[in-house]
Every structure is written in structure tokens, then in C-alpha cells.
Design a protein around this motif. Structure first.
Motif, PDB file in Angstrom:
ATOM      1  N   ALA A 286      23.998 -10.574 -67.018  1.00 29.74           N
ATOM      2  CA  ALA A 286      23.407 -11.624 -67.844  1.00 29.74           C
ATOM      3  C   ALA A 286      23.278 -11.220 -69.311  1.00 29.74           C
ATOM      4  CB  ALA A 286      22.034 -12.004 -67.289  1.00 29.74           C
ATOM      5  N   ASN A 287      23.369  -9.930 -69.594  1.00 33.56           N
ATOM      6  CA  ASN A 287      23.244  -9.452 -70.976  1.00 33.56           C
ATOM      7  C   ASN A 287      24.597  -9.334 -71.666  1.00 33.56           C
ATOM      8  OD1 ASN A 287      20.432  -9.252 -70.745  1.00 33.56           O
ATOM      9  ND2 ASN A 287      20.608  -7.244 -69.762  1.00 33.56           N
ATOM     10  N   PHE A 288      25.613  -9.930 -71.060  1.00 30.92           N
ATOM     11  CA  PHE A 288      26.958  -9.953 -71.651  1.00 30.92           C
ATOM     12  C   PHE A 288      27.453 -11.392 -71.715  1.00 30.92           C
ATOM     13  CE2 PHE A 288      26.433  -5.699 -70.186  1.00 30.92           C
ATOM     14  CZ  PHE A 288      27.204  -4.894 -71.022  1.00 30.92           C
ATOM     15  N   THR A 289      28.222 -11.683 -72.743  1.00 29.22           N
ATOM     16  CA  THR A 289      28.842 -13.000 -72.868  1.00 29.22           C
ATOM     17  C   THR A 289      30.336 -12.820 -73.112  1.00 29.22           C
ATOM     18  OG1 THR A 289      28.319 -13.039 -75.240  1.00 29.22           O
ATOM     19  CG2 THR A 289      26.774 -14.144 -73.744  1.00 29.22           C
ATOM     20  N   CYS A 290      31.107 -13.794 -72.680  1.00 29.18           N
ATOM     21  CA  CYS A 290      32.542 -13.762 -72.903  1.00 29.18           C
ATOM     22  C   CYS A 290      32.841 -14.354 -74.273  1.00 29.18           C
ATOM     23  CB  CYS A 290      33.275 -14.539 -71.809  1.00 29.18           C
ATOM     24  SG  CYS A 290      33.167 -13.765 -70.175  1.00 29.18           S
ATOM     25  N   VAL A 291      33.469 -13.576 -75.119  1.00 32.55           N
ATOM     26  CA  VAL A 291      33.730 -13.999 -76.494  1.00 32.55           C
ATOM     27  C   VAL A 291      35.205 -13.875 -76.802  1.00 32.55           C
ATOM     28  CG1 VAL A 291      31.424 -13.307 -77.238  1.00 32.55           C
ATOM     29  CG2 VAL A 291      33.333 -11.694 -77.448  1.00 32.55           C
ATOM     30  N   ALA A 292      35.626 -14.598 -77.813  1.00 28.36           N
ATOM     31  CA  ALA A 292      37.017 -14.535 -78.256  1.00 28.36           C
ATOM     32  C   ALA A 292      37.327 -13.142 -78.785  1.00 28.36           C
ATOM     33  CB  ALA A 292      37.264 -15.588 -79.323  1.00 28.36           C
ATOM     34  N   ASP A 293      38.469 -12.629 -78.392  1.00 28.94           N
ATOM     35  CA  ASP A 293      38.918 -11.324 -78.861  1.00 28.94           C
ATOM     36  C   ASP A 293      40.008 -11.534 -79.901  1.00 28.94           C
ATOM     37  OD1 ASP A 293      39.200  -8.587 -79.020  1.00 28.94           O
ATOM     38  OD2 ASP A 293      40.596  -8.463 -77.335  1.00 28.94           O
ATOM     39  N   GLU A 294      40.128 -10.604 -80.841  1.00 30.65           N
ATOM     40  CA  GLU A 294      41.199 -10.712 -81.818  1.00 30.65           C
ATOM     41  C   GLU A 294      42.535 -10.462 -81.115  1.00 30.65           C
ATOM     42  OE1 GLU A 294      40.657  -6.320 -81.547  1.00 30.65           O
ATOM     43  OE2 GLU A 294      39.337  -8.068 -81.521  1.00 30.65           O
ATOM     44  N   PRO A 295      43.619 -11.049 -81.614  1.00 32.37           N
ATOM     45  CA  PRO A 295      44.935 -10.794 -80.996  1.00 32.37           C
ATOM     46  C   PRO A 295      45.267  -9.302 -81.063  1.00 32.37           C
ATOM     47  CG  PRO A 295      45.051 -12.680 -82.477  1.00 32.37           C
ATOM     48  CD  PRO A 295      43.707 -12.023 -82.715  1.00 32.37           C
ATOM     49  N   ASP A 296      45.584  -8.723 -79.924  1.00 28.20           N
ATOM     50  CA  ASP A 296      45.895  -7.297 -79.849  1.00 28.20           C
ATOM     51  C   ASP A 296      47.377  -7.086 -79.564  1.00 28.20           C
ATOM     52  OD1 ASP A 296      43.300  -5.909 -80.124  1.00 28.20           O
ATOM     53  OD2 ASP A 296      42.779  -7.016 -78.304  1.00 28.20           O
TER      54      ASP A 296
ATOM     55  N   TYR B 117      41.161 -14.247 -69.692  1.00 29.33           N
ATOM     56  CA  TYR B 117      41.944 -13.689 -70.800  1.00 29.33           C
ATOM     57  C   TYR B 117      42.335 -14.813 -71.762  1.00 29.33           C
ATOM     58  CZ  TYR B 117      45.811 -11.428 -73.207  1.00 29.33           C
ATOM     59  OH  TYR B 117      46.645 -10.920 -74.167  1.00 29.33           O
ATOM     60  N   PRO B 118      42.238 -14.571 -73.094  1.00 29.12           N
ATOM     61  CA  PRO B 118      42.053 -13.284 -73.771  1.00 29.12           C
ATOM     62  C   PRO B 118      40.614 -12.979 -74.197  1.00 29.12           C
ATOM     63  CG  PRO B 118      42.823 -14.906 -75.344  1.00 29.12           C
ATOM     64  CD  PRO B 118      42.712 -15.623 -74.029  1.00 29.12           C
ATOM     65  N   LYS B 119      39.616 -13.602 -73.600  1.00 25.35           N
ATOM     66  CA  LYS B 119      38.233 -13.282 -73.949  1.00 25.35           C
ATOM     67  C   LYS B 119      37.823 -11.943 -73.346  1.00 25.35           C
ATOM     68  CE  LYS B 119      36.584 -18.021 -74.579  1.00 25.35           C
ATOM     69  NZ  LYS B 119      35.584 -19.052 -74.150  1.00 25.35           N
ATOM     70  N   VAL B 120      36.777 -11.338 -73.933  1.00 22.78           N
ATOM     71  CA  VAL B 120      36.243 -10.074 -73.434  1.00 22.78           C
ATOM     72  C   VAL B 120      34.733 -10.181 -73.299  1.00 22.78           C
ATOM     73  CG1 VAL B 120      38.094  -8.676 -74.437  1.00 22.78           C
ATOM     74  CG2 VAL B 120      36.019  -9.113 -75.774  1.00 22.78           C
ATOM     75  N   ALA B 121      34.167  -9.337 -72.435  1.00 25.51           N
ATOM     76  CA  ALA B 121      32.711  -9.317 -72.237  1.00 25.51           C
ATOM     77  C   ALA B 121      32.064  -8.479 -73.336  1.00 25.51           C
ATOM     78  CB  ALA B 121      32.377  -8.748 -70.865  1.00 25.51           C
ATOM     79  N   LYS B 122      31.160  -9.083 -74.076  1.00 26.53           N
ATOM     80  CA  LYS B 122      30.495  -8.400 -75.188  1.00 26.53           C
ATOM     81  C   LYS B 122      28.997  -8.301 -74.920  1.00 26.53           C
ATOM     82  CE  LYS B 122      30.066  -8.434 -80.236  1.00 26.53           C
ATOM     83  NZ  LYS B 122      30.640  -7.086 -80.369  1.00 26.53           N
ATOM     84  N   TYR B 123      28.466  -7.114 -75.135  1.00 28.06           N
ATOM     85  CA  TYR B 123      27.037  -6.864 -74.940  1.00 28.06           C
ATOM     86  C   TYR B 123      26.237  -7.635 -75.982  1.00 28.06           C
ATOM     87  CZ  TYR B 123      22.664  -4.170 -74.684  1.00 28.06           C
ATOM     88  OH  TYR B 123      21.345  -3.786 -74.581  1.00 28.06           O
ATOM     89  N   SER B 124      25.154  -8.283 -75.533  1.00 27.68           N
ATOM     90  CA  SER B 124      24.336  -9.103 -76.432  1.00 27.68           C
ATOM     91  C   SER B 124      23.510  -8.276 -77.398  1.00 27.68           C
ATOM     92  CB  SER B 124      23.401  -9.997 -75.613  1.00 27.68           C
ATOM     93  OG  SER B 124      22.482  -9.199 -74.876  1.00 27.68           O
ATOM     94  N   GLY B 125      23.312  -6.996 -77.067  1.00 28.78           N
ATOM     95  CA  GLY B 125      22.543  -6.117 -77.940  1.00 28.78           C
ATOM     96  C   GLY B 125      21.143  -5.843 -77.457  1.00 28.78           C
ATOM     97  N   SER B 126      20.716  -6.523 -76.416  1.00 26.45           N
ATOM     98  CA  SER B 126      19.382  -6.273 -75.875  1.00 26.45           C
ATOM     99  C   SER B 126      19.426  -6.386 -74.357  1.00 26.45           C
ATOM    100  CB  SER B 126      18.368  -7.276 -76.438  1.00 26.45           C
ATOM    101  OG  SER B 126      18.706  -8.592 -76.042  1.00 26.45           O
TER     102      SER B 126
END
Length: 572
Positions: free
Chosen positions: A551-561, A535-544
């Protein structure tokens, strides 16, 4: 309730009969003659046949040979704390593990002990001293089950009980003393058995076990090197008020009840409206971060010729809006406890959510209020009872008696941090029992403590105070997981091994791999894998690629919620 530190994992062992205990003295049986302060060793037995049958339960099999020690701790004349220590005879990894339980406890949690020794830990567990008052995880004070089938099935006693009313020392045992003394005596017993000290000590617990975990970090910072706290019931008095408010919400009148099947109806509408808004994938059957979802149940209100359960009445819409809104002081409008997150709606009784509490004759977990008001709390004609508890007038009465003893709300972990302690927290985003944002509120408060001056507790992944806090404490939110386990998301993961690696190798976890099995049954195969992100990163689908492969997801910065936070006097 609670689940093991290997979250969602059930024990699956081959059956082997229990071997008879040898008549000859052994290092284990010799422990029965050892003397420890305020402690009576009631048994010390070698269990060598690979199986153990807990009282009134089915065998746990596939166990290594171990020394089972049972003891009663009596730190005060009114205390009677039961503990067990299970000590592996040949596969000890040199580490000590304290484990927690759930609800009001009152029992030994044998699954925790079993998983601990299978992993090689010298492991201990406690009933927290509430068993002496006849308590069980769900009930520790009630007006009796009133013949309600559900209450009977979940262990509510037939006759009224006042739980810990009139026993302030037992309340202290439950709040913090039992888990600390379990740790101290457990270590002493293990030291005596192995003739050496454990190289490192860990604690793992969820729900009440999560409260135990945070209480240890706050009050007894030198007990453990690493602490794992899941779905912590740390803000206990206000959490129980939330349960009371939830019951009153659905019982306000006969038409406020959510009918069987309607929670599933609502959940499907929530997912359809909000899935994929923040990370995750459009095909998910759960939300990655529900705080981005602002679903209004009014969209399901009946129109034309539609009738429940295919839609909601106006009263049912009110019920669900209150469910999401949280526990509110009706006069000051201050938040006492956060509301339920969208996406946790379920008809599954075992998830202990709204479907469970509304079908009981009185609120689940309302035993806490019997500790303050006694038997009168179960009588609807009493000045204060479960039907008329006033969330403006009566809150202070409960807090004045119980908050300092039961609420693990201190955010000063400086001593724990200074001795090198590491804290890993986790919470299911679809938890219908303990609001998931509660763990975020506690973690945010830790970050806030690290600031040189006051700022709002909303930050991004580059916040200096966040980075400093993450040097000793990290939080992992689990998309689609119910209370400690279960749910539609990836709900099985090993959080203890990363904690051990952090403590012993200095490798802080950024992600934890999680799995969803088909029908939550490992033998049926894997349905999906997904990374749990710090936290506060979230798992985001890579799109393919497949959305069922981590493996098709990466942890990315999330906007402040926005995270619903209790008023200062009720928080964090």
C-alpha cells in the motif's frame, strides 16, 4: 525450467491415501473406449482419495476427486506425444486450462495439473513428444555426463544422445504441434466427460510453457480465450546460442571461471550501486528496473594484496562484461540475443544461471544443436562442436533448419485479438536464464505493429499505440524474481485470476499483488508485499510507511529506457 501459473507457489496439501478405482464402469472409465483422431486413450481412472503419486516422485495431496486420462497422440508415423487430462469430478468451474512445461520437457508436469484442478479447471499437460527420444527438461542431446556430479544430479544421461536428430516431425511436435493437439484432444476429452463444452479456455505456462503460450496465440489463435505467458523462451534458437556463448565465455581459459561466492559478491556490489535508482526503495535487495543500472564489474578488480574470491581478476572482469553484453556476432557486432541484466547474479545452482552452466562438462541446453549436427557436436575435434561454435559462421545453419519451427517470434496477433483473446505476459527482472528484456522486446514489437508508421520502440505510458496494444496484451515485469519463481524480490503472485477477470468481465489488470515469503516458505510468514505494475509503469515508494507493505507503493510512469534488442534477423 518452468513454474506454475500461480507463480512461486508450492502445493501444500494434507496427505490422504489414494482410493482404489471402482470396478464398476463410471463416466471416467468409459472414456477409455472413446475414439479420437490419431489418439489412443491408454487409461481413464477415477482418483478419489485426495492424493496422487507421480511416477518416481512423492505424493501430491489435498486434491479434489478427479478423472485422470492418459493418452498417446500420433499425428505422424514418427510422433508419440503423451498427454494427460485431469478432470475435476465435482468442483469443475466450467473452464478449460492448457498448461506448459520447461526446457525440452519430455515429461508430464504434474504440479501444473494439480494446481489446475485445485482451482477447478479441467486441465491438460503434455510431454511435447520429446519423451519418445528420452529427453528431460534439461537434456535432449548430449555427449553424456562424463562423470560430472552436477550433470548427473540434473539428469544428464550417462551415454551420448542425439535427441531429435533425424526426427523432423518430432521437432515440429516440440515446436508447436504437440501443444496444439494437446489442446484439441484435451477439449474433446473434457467435452465427452462433462457432456458439455467449457465456457472459456485458458493457457498458462512459463519458460518453454511461455513459448507454447505465444506459439498458440500466433499459430492457433482460436484455441484459447486467455493466454498467460511467463518468461517466454520464444526466441529459442538464439536463446540456446546465448547459453552456448555463456559456457564458452567462462571456459575460454581456466582463469575466466567465476568462483563460488563471487556471484553473490558481484550482486551485492550491483545492489549497493544501483538500488532505488528507478522506483522501489533504497532498502530493497533487488532492482526495480535494472536498465537504469550501468555497474561496471571492473570496480571489483583485485588491487594490492587482495585476491579472489574477495575480488575479481582481470579475466573475471572480462567474463562478467561479456555476461552483461549479450551474444554478439564477432564479425558484424550485431546482437544475436540480449545479455543478462544486472541484479540477476546468484550462486544458487537451482536458478540455472552462470554458476550452473560453467560447472557442467558442456553447455546446458545444448541439445538443440545435436538436432542439427548430430553426435559430432559433442566431439571437440569436429568441425562444429560446443567448444568452437562460431557466432558468425554457424548461426544461419541452425536457424535455417530450426527457426521457422521453434521460434515464436511473429508479432501478428491480429486474429487472436479479433476473436477477443487476451494475453498477459510476465518476466522476472532477475532472471539468470532467459534475459528479462526479451519479453520487453516482444511486447515493444506488438506496440510497434500498432503504429501507422515506423518509430523507435521506446515510448511512454501515454503513447496511443501502447494504449491500443494494452486493449488485448499486457506485460508485468517482476522485480527481483529469478526464472519463473524464486529470487530476492516479491516472487509469488496469481496472474491467472486477473486474466480470467479480463476475459470474462472486461476488467484489464493494471496491477497484480505479489508477495515475498520469509525464506520463500509461506509457513514462515510474509516478508513483504509489492504491486506488480503494468509495463512500462514501475512501483515507486511513497516515501512514508514500511517499505514491506504494498500500500506504500504506487505505479507511476517510467521514463523510456534503452532495451537491448537483437538485430532484425534475430529478433524481436
Amino acid at each position: 525450467m518452468h513454474r506454475p501459473y500461480l507463480v512461486g507457489a508450492g502445493l501444500s496439501f494434507a496427505f490422504v491415501a489414494i482410493a482404489s478405482t471402482s470396478a464398476m464402469a463410471t463416466p471416467c472409465t468409459n472414456l477409455q473406449s472413446r475414439s479420437f483422431e490419431h489418439t489412443t486413450i491408454t487409461s481413464a481412472t477415477d482418483i478419489t482419495g485426495g492424493s496422487f503419486t507421480p511416477p518416481g516422485s512423492t505424493p501430491i495431496t489435498g486434491l479434489p476427486a478427479f478423472c485422470r486420462v492418459t493418452a498417446t497422440l500420433t499425428p505422424t508415423s514418427d510422433s508419440q506425444i503423451q498427454i494427460e487430462a485431469w478432470l475435476p469430478e465435482s468442483n469443475w468451474n466450467g473452464r478449460f486450462l492448457g498448461t506448459g512445461g520447461g526446457g525440452f520437457q519430455g515429461v508430464i508436469t504434474y504440479g501444473e495439473l494439480a494446481q489446475g484442478i485445485v482451482a477447478g479447471f479441467a486441465t491438460t499437460n503434455s510431454d511435447l513428444g520429446t519423451g519418445s527420444s528420452g529427453c528431460n527438461p534439461l537434456f535432449c542431446g548430449s555427449d553424456g555426463n562424463k562423470g560430472n556430479v552436477l550433470a548427473i544430479d540434473f539428469g544428464d544421461p550417462a551415454n551420448p544422445s542425439t535427441g531429435l536428430f533425424g526426427h523432423p516431425e518430432r521437432i515440429k511436435d516440440f515446436g508447436y504441434r504437440a501443444i496444439h493437439l494437446m489442446t484439441v484432444r484435451g477439449k474433446e476429452i473434457a467435452d465427452a466427460y462433462y457432456a458439455q463444452r467449457a465456457k472459456k479456455s485458458y493457457f498458462a505456462g512459463c519458460s518453454t510453457g511461455g513459448q507454447n503460450a505465444l506459439m498458440e496465440a500466433q499459430r492457433f489463435p482460436h484455441d484459447y480465450d486467455g493466454i498467460l505467458a511467463g518468461a517466454a523462451a520464444f526466441n529459442r534458437t538464439h536463446l540456446h546460442m546465448a547459453g552456448l556463448g555463456s559456457w564458452q565465455n567462462t571456459h575460454a581459459n581456466a582463469s575466466r571461471f567465476i568462483q563460488p561466492g563471487q556471484m553473490t559478491l558481484i550482486n551485492k556490489a550491483v545492489i549497493a550501486a544501483c538500488v532505488g535508482q528507478d522506483g522501489g526503495a533504497k532498502t530493497d535487495q533487488f532492482l526495480t528496473d535494472p536498465r537504469d543500472c550501468h555497474f561496471d564489474p571492473a570496480v571489483l578488480q583485485c588491487t594490492g594484496g587482495n585476491v579472489p574470491p574477495a575480488c575479481l581478476t582481470a579475466d573475471q572482469v572480462t567474463t562478467m562484461r561479456s555476461y552483461y553484453a549479450g551474444t554478439i556476432d564477432p564479425v558484424t557486432k550485431q546482437v544475436i540475443n540480449p545479455g543478462s541484466e544486472r541484479g540477476n547474479e546468484t550462486d544458487n545452482i537451482l536458478a540455472l544461471g552462470l554458476e550452473f552452466t560453467e560447472n557442467l562438462p558442456e553447455p546446458a541446453f545444448d541439445g538443440l544443436f545435436y538436432w542439427v549436427y548430430g553426435a559430432a557436436f559433442g566431439i571437440p575435434t569436429s568441425p562444429v562442436n560446443f567448444t568452437n561454435f562460431d557466432f558468425n559462421r554457424d548461426v544461419d545453419t541452425v536457424d535455417d533448419q530450426l527457426a521457422k519451427v521453434l521460434n515464436a517470434t511473429s508479432t501478428d496477433l491480429s486474429e487472436f485479438r479479433e476473436h477477443g483473446g487476451k494475453l498477459v505476459m510476465y518476466h522476472g527482472w532477475a532472471d539468470p536464464l532467459i534475459p528479462s528484456q526479451s519479453s520487453i522486446n516482444y511486447f515493444n514489437a506488438l506496440v510497434q505493429n500498432g503504429r501507422a508508421f515506423a518509430q523507435p520502440a521506446r515510448f511512454d505510458s501515454n503513447d496511443p499505440a501502447l494504449k491500443d496494444t494494452q486493449k488485448y496484451a499486457r506485460l508485468f515485469m517482476v522485480p527481483g524474481m529469478y526464472h519463473c519463481s524464486g529470487g530476492p524480490g516479491p516472487n509469488v503472485f496469481d496472474a491467472l485470476t486477473p486474466l480470467v477477470e479480463w476475459v470474462e468481465q472486461g476488467v484489464a489488470p493494471d496491477t497484480i499483488p505479489a508477495t515475498k515469503f520469509v525464506n520463500d516458505t509461506p509457513s514462515l510468514g510474509v516478508a513483504m508485499t509489492r504491486p506488480l505494475c503494468v509495463y512500462p509503469k514501475v512501483a515507486k515508494y511513497s516515501g512514508s510507511g514500511s517499505t514491506n507493505i504494498a500500500a506504500n507503493f504506487t505505479c507511476v510512469a517510467d521514463e523510456p529506457d534503452f532495451n537491448q534488442t537483437p538485430a532484425k534477423q534475430f529478433g524481436p
